[in-house]
Write a protein that holds these residues in place. Sequence first.
Motif, PDB file in Angstrom:
ATOM      1  N   GLN A 136       0.912  -1.347  -0.111  1.00 56.99           N
ATOM      2  CA  GLN A 136      -0.027   0.080   0.046  1.00 56.99           C
ATOM      3  C   GLN A 136       0.642   1.217  -0.013  1.00 56.99           C
ATOM      4  O   GLN A 136       0.558   2.159  -0.750  1.00 56.99           O
ATOM      5  N   ASN A 146       7.073  -7.265  -1.717  1.00 55.96           N
ATOM      6  CA  ASN A 146       7.928  -7.949  -0.486  1.00 55.96           C
ATOM      7  C   ASN A 146       7.292  -9.054   0.158  1.00 55.96           C
ATOM      8  O   ASN A 146       7.061  -9.093   1.385  1.00 55.96           O
ATOM      9  N   ARG A 158       3.350 -21.277   1.180  1.00 57.75           N
ATOM     10  CA  ARG A 158       2.965 -20.203   0.102  1.00 57.75           C
ATOM     11  C   ARG A 158       3.182 -21.102  -1.531  1.00 57.75           C
ATOM     12  O   ARG A 158       2.225 -20.846  -2.062  1.00 57.75           O
ATOM     13  N   ASP A 169      10.275  -7.321   8.128  1.00 59.54           N
ATOM     14  CA  ASP A 169      11.481  -7.734   7.550  1.00 59.54           C
ATOM     15  C   ASP A 169      12.333  -6.184   7.930  1.00 59.54           C
ATOM     16  O   ASP A 169      11.818  -5.219   7.950  1.00 59.54           O
ATOM     17  N   ARG A 204      -3.332  -9.825  -0.178  1.00 64.30           N
ATOM     18  CA  ARG A 204      -2.485 -10.150  -1.340  1.00 64.30           C
ATOM     19  C   ARG A 204      -2.891 -11.234  -1.893  1.00 64.30           C
ATOM     20  O   ARG A 204      -3.053 -11.495  -3.121  1.00 64.30           O
ATOM     21  N   THR A 241       7.506 -12.848   1.111  1.00 66.27           N
ATOM     22  CA  THR A 241       8.306 -14.094   1.775  1.00 66.27           C
ATOM     23  C   THR A 241       7.984 -15.364   0.786  1.00 66.27           C
ATOM     24  O   THR A 241       6.880 -15.840   0.972  1.00 66.27           O
ATOM     25  N   THR A 299       4.710 -13.541   7.492  1.00 68.24           N
ATOM     26  CA  THR A 299       5.529 -14.492   8.236  1.00 68.24           C
ATOM     27  C   THR A 299       6.024 -13.721   9.458  1.00 68.24           C
ATOM     28  O   THR A 299       6.165 -14.448  10.400  1.00 68.24           O
ATOM     29  N   GLN A 355       1.935  -6.789  11.428  1.00 70.66           N
ATOM     30  CA  GLN A 355       0.934  -6.705  10.646  1.00 70.66           C
ATOM     31  C   GLN A 355       0.406  -8.180  10.754  1.00 70.66           C
ATOM     32  O   GLN A 355       1.142  -8.925  10.627  1.00 70.66           O
TER      33      GLN A 355
HETATM   34  N1  GSH Z   1       7.871 -10.396   4.049  1.00 70.66           N
HETATM   35  C1  GSH Z   1       6.696 -10.853   5.151  1.00 70.66           C
HETATM   36  C2  GSH Z   1       6.200  -9.389   5.364  1.00 70.66           C
HETATM   37  C3  GSH Z   1       5.571  -8.650   4.463  1.00 70.66           C
HETATM   38  C4  GSH Z   1       4.782  -7.515   4.527  1.00 70.66           C
HETATM   39  O1  GSH Z   1       3.805  -7.277   4.371  1.00 70.66           O
HETATM   40  N2  GSH Z   1       5.428  -6.481   5.435  1.00 70.66           N
HETATM   41  C5  GSH Z   1       4.596  -5.245   5.479  1.00 70.66           C
HETATM   42  C6  GSH Z   1       5.682  -4.591   6.644  1.00 70.66           C
HETATM   43  S1  GSH Z   1       7.165  -4.197   6.046  1.00 70.66           S
HETATM   44  C7  GSH Z   1       4.418  -4.379   4.644  1.00 70.66           C
HETATM   45  O2  GSH Z   1       5.024  -4.558   3.456  1.00 70.66           O
HETATM   46  N3  GSH Z   1       3.523  -3.460   4.707  1.00 70.66           N
HETATM   47  C8  GSH Z   1       3.379  -2.645   3.508  1.00 70.66           C
HETATM   48  C9  GSH Z   1       1.940  -2.287   3.309  1.00 70.66           C
HETATM   49  O3  GSH Z   1       1.010  -3.192   4.028  1.00 70.66           O
HETATM   50  O4  GSH Z   1       1.502  -1.386   2.407  1.00 70.66           O
HETATM   51  C10 GSH Z   1       5.570 -11.727   4.108  1.00 70.66           C
HETATM   52  O5  GSH Z   1       5.610 -12.043   2.988  1.00 70.66           O
HETATM   53  O6  GSH Z   1       4.614 -12.147   4.841  1.00 70.66           O
END
Ligand code: GSH
Lengths: 339, 396
Positions: free
Chosen positions: A42, A103, A110, A197, A88, A105, A155, A151
């Motif tokens: 986002q 981003n 998955r 991360d 997502r 993982t 992961t 969040q």
């Molecule tokens: N790499 C992890 C975490 C990915 C993730 O969603 N990170 C958050 C915190 S950095 C993020 O990207 N948030 C951005 C958003 O929601 O806009 C996963 O794949 O589960």
Amino acid sequence: MKKISLIAAGAALIALTASGAQAQQTLDAVKKRGQVICGVSQSLPGFANPDAQGNWAGFDVDMCKAVAAAIFGDVKRVKFVPTTAKERFTALQSGEVDFLARNTTWTMSRDVQLGFDFVGVNFYDGQGFMVPKKLGVKTAKELKGATVCTQTGTTTEQNLADFFRANKMEYKVVAFEKNDEVLAAYDSGRCDVFTTDRSGLAADRTKLKSPNDHLILPDVISKEPLGPLVRHGDNNWGDVIRWSFFVMVNAEELGVTSANVDQMKSSANPEIKRMLGGEGDFGKMLGLDNAWAYNIIKMVGNYAESYEKNVGPKTPLGLERGVNALWSAGGLQYAPPIR
Amino acid sequence: MAVDVRDAGSAPSTPIWLDARYRAIFFQIALLVAVLAFGAYIFHNTYDNLQRRGIASGFAFLGSTAGFDIIMHLIPYQASSSFGQALLVGLLNTMVVAIVGVIGATLLGFTVGVARLSRNWIVARIAAVYIEVIRNIPLLLQIIFWYQLLGKSTPGPRNSISLAGLFFLSNRGLYMPAPVTEDGFWLTVAAFIAAVVGSVVLARWSKKRQEATGQQFPVVLTSLGLILGLPLLGLLVMGVPFHWNYAVLQGFNFEGGMVLIPEFISLTFALVLYTGAFIGENVRAGIMAVSHGQTEAAYAVGLRPGPTLRLVVIPQAMRVIIPPLTSQYLNLTKNSSLATAIAYPDLVAVFAGTVLNQTGQAVECIAITMAVYLTTSLSTSTFMNWFNRKMALTER
Ligand SMILES: N[C@@H](CCC(=O)N[C@@H](CS)C(=O)NCC(=O)O)C(=O)O
């Protein structure tokens, strides 16, 4: 929030109930549409962030643009769909987006259970912690009893539980659905610690009221190979994304940049010739134009260019290349050859 | 002219496909078959597509390890518990908000509804302004507002607002002493149950007696005495078999005691305030539906305004109030799913959120979540319908 995810899930249901005949033809559908739909974060500075005019920029955004350049020779032919961590996968499963560059993982469940295919790793990362400096915490082992904000649908949530369990420490977790909510809660003192991360921590730190009052702890508690992913079952589409990424890495290795790609077209190096379409039919193999790779490099740049521009040491994120350096420079980035 | 003798002779009989009765049945059956076929088609297609895309399906995932923690759980839960246990945790968290919310909103709603009809101008105005303001702002905004307000106006745990060194309010929530029961506490529980049963019996008996003789009995006071007194007696007899576990500041945070997390407080508060406004309007409408002649008649037989409201007006108004009250209860329960916005771990956040995401089984998770809401809603309706029938005007 709830509505959006229910709608997304509803959309998934509808998409899944419809006939699955198109499973193989994402590339055709994209060409016909004249646009590739890319699921991104986002708002994560350096990775995917819209400016005031709604122009998206970032490391993940470059991945989307590279695919558009490969298919259409036009980086504007992308529709960015911001997704929360939680939404997502449903967005990808339901066909709402053509692929995710968010981003994400690469994990076994998955890849196998959720029905996706990861096409590569464009950023090797690991989970870390950020704390206000005034707490005086120096390492993650001192976090016993802390309240941690994170969040949902990541992961991160599970690594966190693993880490505290393995170290026999009590903790409390407050899990929000949106990254901005996590950040706001951390900033207002609802939590002592913010975890995600480490690249995300660097990105999110730039959004805090006073970034310098916060410290990213040295500990890395997990492996987070982040990369683009597609739906399982459309291998040709997966190939398009995979090789669009590999082009960027190969271009860096071969010293081809957006600035010199035109001169490089007349290079005698056969590897460069093959990549830029001077020899062979590598674009056609993918169902694209032979100028596909030239377009990616010309319009988006190679891996190093994208890295330095968005997340590198000179940006507010200030991330060293580290493990993301090329294999030839002691890092992990390594792309199979185009031949 | 040749006439068909058989036709002319017999009574005009309609063929079966033109008979209205058979036709109706036929269409019902046809519709049912169509709906079933459609359902089967959807089910089959979904299953097929999930298989084709290699997405796992089925409910086996409920038994596997969750691997994430939940901040508020009323039953034992940890990261090594199963997804099924996480489902229960989420469900119970939803139920707590719903139950506390329904009770709070009912009390608030009745107060406001009556206040709006008050002859005291200020009281009536305040009630009216409250109702209008609250009813016209989206609930989601209100929830976020209260959450932000609570978060911003409370200090960190190290500077918490303390009440007698027992209660601590900070941005981590409201910490308070937790009672820890010891052996012998069963008697208190038993005494409490006995007191409740006794009160019900007492209420029945006194009602019968009043109908027969007109004599009143102080049921409320006696019941209250029973419900408080008997358990207390049980405690004393067993030598007070419980102690308090106090919350103490330790490191980052408070340890021990019980805590109401800020997410719970603000969500419940917002739901009570919001639903209370609607119930207030229902109550007002219900009271106004009782003809004024009833009040006048009650005054004429010498009842004061208080008992008039309690004994004459409200019981009749209830018949008008209960049906919309039921839908307010249902709304409150469903609205509690807005919890996701502020990280309260309710059913939707935990199960249709985290679990769905970890397992990727969107179809199953959403189906279970919907089934749970449907079941709670239908149970609430059933109970309220029973209550409605009980309150219905019975001729004597
Ligand atoms: N790499 C992890 C975490 C990915 C993730 O969603 N990170 C958050 C915190 S950095 C993020 O990207 N948030 C951005 C958003 O929601 O806009 C996963 O794949 O589960």
